[in-house]
Design an enzyme around this catalytic site. Structure first.
Site, PDB file in Angstrom:
ATOM      1  N   MET A 108      -1.634  -2.977   4.851  1.00  0.00           N
ATOM      2  CA  MET A 108      -0.787  -1.788   5.021  1.00  0.00           C
ATOM      3  C   MET A 108      -1.460  -0.791   5.961  1.00  0.00           C
ATOM      4  O   MET A 108      -1.099   0.396   5.972  1.00  0.00           O
ATOM      5  CB  MET A 108      -0.483  -1.158   3.665  1.00  0.00           C
ATOM      6  N   HIS A 126     -10.745  -4.657   4.754  1.00  0.00           N
ATOM      7  CA  HIS A 126      -9.775  -5.411   5.564  1.00  0.00           C
ATOM      8  C   HIS A 126     -10.498  -6.267   6.607  1.00  0.00           C
ATOM      9  O   HIS A 126     -10.138  -7.422   6.841  1.00  0.00           O
ATOM     10  CB  HIS A 126      -8.830  -4.458   6.299  1.00  0.00           C
ATOM     11  N   GLY A 144      -7.549  -9.960  -0.627  1.00  0.00           N
ATOM     12  CA  GLY A 144      -8.761  -9.441  -1.251  1.00  0.00           C
ATOM     13  C   GLY A 144      -8.755  -9.590  -2.764  1.00  0.00           C
ATOM     14  O   GLY A 144      -7.718  -9.395  -3.404  1.00  0.00           O
ATOM     15  N   LYS A 150     -10.074  -7.521  -4.521  1.00  0.00           N
ATOM     16  CA  LYS A 150      -9.901  -6.133  -4.974  1.00  0.00           C
ATOM     17  C   LYS A 150      -8.584  -5.976  -5.748  1.00  0.00           C
ATOM     18  O   LYS A 150      -8.510  -5.286  -6.745  1.00  0.00           O
ATOM     19  CB  LYS A 150      -9.918  -5.224  -3.741  1.00  0.00           C
ATOM     20  N   ASP A 151      -7.535  -6.637  -5.247  1.00  0.00           N
ATOM     21  CA  ASP A 151      -6.224  -6.577  -5.905  1.00  0.00           C
ATOM     22  C   ASP A 151      -6.017  -7.895  -6.640  1.00  0.00           C
ATOM     23  O   ASP A 151      -5.245  -8.763  -6.205  1.00  0.00           O
ATOM     24  CB  ASP A 151      -5.145  -6.314  -4.860  1.00  0.00           C
ATOM     25  N   ARG A 186      -6.680   4.427  -0.071  1.00  0.00           N
ATOM     26  CA  ARG A 186      -6.316   5.614  -0.842  1.00  0.00           C
ATOM     27  C   ARG A 186      -7.525   6.499  -1.182  1.00  0.00           C
ATOM     28  O   ARG A 186      -7.332   7.617  -1.674  1.00  0.00           O
ATOM     29  CB  ARG A 186      -5.610   5.220  -2.141  1.00  0.00           C
TER      30      ARG A 186
END
Ligand code: AMP
Length: 283
Positions: A30, A37, A147, A149-150, A187
């Site tokens: 995004m 990333h 990732g 991460k998610d 974020r």
């Protein structure tokens, strides 16, 4: 590096890469790119001879009261980053070309899509899987990289690829962190200075859970108690969940499995933070 906005221009650009016998790796993002990333771009580079990155802030994965409008957008810096990484194609479509008026058919993420992040953000994973399958159909990559991460997103994308026979090899990248353990995230720029200092509490809670696991404890309640106790040291943090799920099912088991993911999420002021550790008894 080619920057493409119109989905219809992707096909000839990809055909050109294929003609040159390139294998195609794909990293959906995004934007507001950071080292997390970029590490995915590098994972892709190791596997494939061409890399496509998409930058698209997908409206259908945001709830009505979420941050879609204010989500950080840094297209110039993103393109510089990707150029330096030697990316072949950046796909940056406008919303109206990805969702022409009248598009209605969507992917349902199933029961796991309604738990944890999906319980806090109803419809989020349906939106994620819908945009991911649309992007897969446009890019038709050999490999796609996501990732850890998610973690719940990664789990559901793997599930979709299996359940819907999507011809893509899904690979994953480790979570890239700040020096105090905070997982990098687009974020994080929302965090005020005082909040930023406290944000590493998620990492500390996960490390606490990891110590229990390494000590041989497999009691789900003990993991939840220990992680919540650590989170309570930062009263400004409002936890949504702190628990352990099986890697195989993304569901809680008691006793916890030998291959487990500790997951934690909550709000620090107005900012939602999520993180996880993957633990395995055979490490
Ligand atoms: P996003 O732009 O937030 O939608 O993320 C795009 C991809 O980058 C997803 O596969 C994320 O899981 C991944 N990602 C986000 N943060 C990190 C991080 N800190 N380390 C590694 N990958 C990440």
């Amino acid at each position: 590096m080619r920057v493409i906005a119109d989905p219809t221009e992707l096909r000839p650009a990809l055909a050109d890469l294929r003609l040159r016998r390139k294998t195609i790796g794909f990293v959906p993002t995004m934007g507001a790119l950071h080292d997390g990333h970029l590490s995915l771009v590098r994972v892709s580079r190791e596997q494939t001879s061409a890399v496509v990155v998409s930058i698209f802030v997908n409206p259908t994965q945001f709830g009505p009261n979420e941050d879609f409008r204010i989500y950080p957008r840094t297209p110039e810096a993103d393109l510089e980053f990707l150029e330096r990484e030697g990316v072949d194609i950046v796909f940056m479509p406008p919303t109206e070309l990805m969702y022409p008026r009248g598009s209605k058919i969507t992917v349902y993420a199933g029961p796991v899509g309604e738990t944890f992040e999906g319980a806090i953000r109803p419809g989020h994973f349906d939106g994620v899987l819908t945009i991911v399958i649309k992007l897969f159909n446009l890019v038709q990559p050999d490999v796609a990289v996501f990732g850890q991460k998610d973690a719940q997103q990664l789990f559901l994308i793997r599930r979709m690829v299996t359940d819907l026979n999507v011809p893509v090899r899904v690979m994953e990248g480790d979570t890239i962190r700040e020096s105090d353990g905070l997982a990098k995230s687009s974020r994080n720029v929302y965090l005020k200075v005082q909040e930023r200092e406290k944000a590493s509490v998620l990492h500390r809670a996960l490390a606490t859970g990891q110590r229990l696991f390494d000590a041989g404890n497999r009691s789900l309640a003990d993991f939840q108690r220990a992680m919540h106790a650590e989170l309570a040291f930062v009263p400004e943090f409002t936890p949504d969940y702190a628990t352990a799920v099986s890697e195989a099912s993304f569901m809680e088991n008691d006793p916890v499995a030998d291959s487990v993911r500790l997951i934690v999420a909550g709000r620090l002021g107005p900012v939602r933070l999520i993180d996880n550790f993957r633990l395995s008894a055979s490490r």
